[in-house]
Design a protein around this motif. Sequence first.
Motif, PDB file in Angstrom:
ATOM      1  N   ALA A 149       2.387 -59.588  29.019  1.00 15.09           N
ATOM      2  CA  ALA A 149       2.687 -59.546  30.397  1.00 15.09           C
ATOM      3  C   ALA A 149       0.834 -58.985  30.851  1.00 15.09           C
ATOM      4  O   ALA A 149       0.402 -58.381  30.526  1.00 15.09           O
ATOM      5  CB  ALA A 149       2.886 -58.680  30.991  1.00 15.09           C
ATOM      6  N   SER A 150       0.400 -59.968  31.574  1.00 15.78           N
ATOM      7  CA  SER A 150      -0.984 -59.957  32.309  1.00 15.78           C
ATOM      8  C   SER A 150      -0.931 -58.541  33.544  1.00 15.78           C
ATOM      9  O   SER A 150       0.179 -58.385  34.080  1.00 15.78           O
ATOM     10  CB  SER A 150      -1.211 -60.919  33.143  1.00 15.78           C
ATOM     11  OG  SER A 150       0.134 -61.288  34.153  1.00 15.78           O
ATOM     12  N   ARG A 151      -2.208 -58.515  33.487  1.00 14.39           N
ATOM     13  CA  ARG A 151      -2.267 -57.051  34.673  1.00 14.39           C
ATOM     14  C   ARG A 151      -1.142 -57.131  36.026  1.00 14.39           C
ATOM     15  O   ARG A 151      -0.917 -56.339  36.488  1.00 14.39           O
ATOM     16  CB  ARG A 151      -3.867 -57.024  34.969  1.00 14.39           C
ATOM     17  CG  ARG A 151      -3.644 -56.093  36.090  1.00 14.39           C
ATOM     18  CD  ARG A 151      -5.167 -54.927  36.035  1.00 14.39           C
ATOM     19  NE  ARG A 151      -5.609 -54.254  36.964  1.00 14.39           N
ATOM     20  CZ  ARG A 151      -5.565 -53.115  36.837  1.00 14.39           C
ATOM     21  NH1 ARG A 151      -4.797 -52.684  35.754  1.00 14.39           N
ATOM     22  NH2 ARG A 151      -5.932 -52.003  38.184  1.00 14.39           N
ATOM     23  N   ALA A 152      -1.555 -59.016  36.926  1.00  9.39           N
ATOM     24  CA  ALA A 152      -0.840 -59.616  37.939  1.00  9.39           C
ATOM     25  C   ALA A 152       0.452 -59.395  37.314  1.00  9.39           C
ATOM     26  O   ALA A 152       0.854 -58.350  37.915  1.00  9.39           O
ATOM     27  CB  ALA A 152      -1.216 -60.803  38.223  1.00  9.39           C
ATOM     28  N   GLN A 153       1.447 -59.335  36.805  1.00 12.79           N
ATOM     29  CA  GLN A 153       2.884 -59.391  36.493  1.00 12.79           C
ATOM     30  C   GLN A 153       2.957 -57.989  36.369  1.00 12.79           C
ATOM     31  O   GLN A 153       4.363 -57.826  37.252  1.00 12.79           O
ATOM     32  CB  GLN A 153       3.076 -59.701  34.996  1.00 12.79           C
ATOM     33  CG  GLN A 153       2.610 -61.410  35.323  1.00 12.79           C
ATOM     34  CD  GLN A 153       3.277 -62.586  33.799  1.00 12.79           C
ATOM     35  OE1 GLN A 153       2.584 -61.219  32.509  1.00 12.79           O
ATOM     36  NE2 GLN A 153       3.671 -62.911  33.666  1.00 12.79           N
ATOM     37  N   VAL A 154       2.197 -56.565  36.074  1.00 13.00           N
ATOM     38  CA  VAL A 154       2.784 -55.431  35.944  1.00 13.00           C
ATOM     39  C   VAL A 154       2.853 -55.219  37.082  1.00 13.00           C
ATOM     40  O   VAL A 154       3.867 -54.255  37.810  1.00 13.00           O
ATOM     41  CB  VAL A 154       1.341 -54.932  34.646  1.00 13.00           C
ATOM     42  CG1 VAL A 154       2.198 -53.227  35.384  1.00 13.00           C
ATOM     43  CG2 VAL A 154       2.043 -55.740  33.300  1.00 13.00           C
ATOM     44  N   MET A 155       1.583 -55.339  37.969  1.00 15.30           N
ATOM     45  CA  MET A 155       1.322 -54.586  39.465  1.00 15.30           C
ATOM     46  C   MET A 155       2.531 -55.619  40.180  1.00 15.30           C
ATOM     47  O   MET A 155       2.436 -55.035  40.718  1.00 15.30           O
ATOM     48  CB  MET A 155      -0.167 -55.454  39.375  1.00 15.30           C
ATOM     49  CG  MET A 155      -1.257 -54.675  38.963  1.00 15.30           C
ATOM     50  SD  MET A 155      -1.180 -52.914  38.954  1.00 15.30           S
ATOM     51  CE  MET A 155      -1.306 -52.682  40.337  1.00 15.30           C
ATOM     52  N   GLU A 156       2.342 -56.217  39.659  1.00 15.16           N
ATOM     53  CA  GLU A 156       3.869 -57.270  40.796  1.00 15.16           C
ATOM     54  C   GLU A 156       5.519 -56.369  40.432  1.00 15.16           C
ATOM     55  O   GLU A 156       6.264 -56.084  41.156  1.00 15.16           O
ATOM     56  CB  GLU A 156       4.074 -58.819  40.236  1.00 15.16           C
ATOM     57  CG  GLU A 156       5.055 -59.795  41.073  1.00 15.16           C
ATOM     58  CD  GLU A 156       4.943 -59.460  42.745  1.00 15.16           C
ATOM     59  OE1 GLU A 156       6.191 -59.135  43.028  1.00 15.16           O
ATOM     60  OE2 GLU A 156       4.345 -59.340  43.206  1.00 15.16           O
TER      61      GLU A 156
END
Length: 116
Positions: free
Chosen positions: A35-42
């Motif tokens: 998962a990308s950082r953006a996905q994890v933050m979401e």
Amino acid sequence: MNRTYALSLALAFVAAGNALADDITIDPHPFVSTASRAQVMEELRQYRQAGVNPWSYEYNPLAHFRGSKTRAEVTAEFMASREATVAFNSEDSGSSYLARMNAPAMRRGVELARME
């Protein structure tokens, strides 16, 4: 008395020996995130917005639960399964009940070898 107890406790720890650390184990396969950082933050944002923390002491998974059956339906199911429940909780764990019911689907046997 407390000093004697503390001294004996300290001596017991010293006599127990030293704890020696082992060599560092290096993992030959480093972790690669899918998962990308953006996905994890979401996902983190959604988790915080939900307001439910399953690791909290106040967590109550049944707080908003609503059953789909009526009390009469649940009572009827319970009364229908009473004989089986008593049998499976009896001394022989329901073997005689299964033998009486002749339920081959519920029998669990291990077949080690078959002669042909």
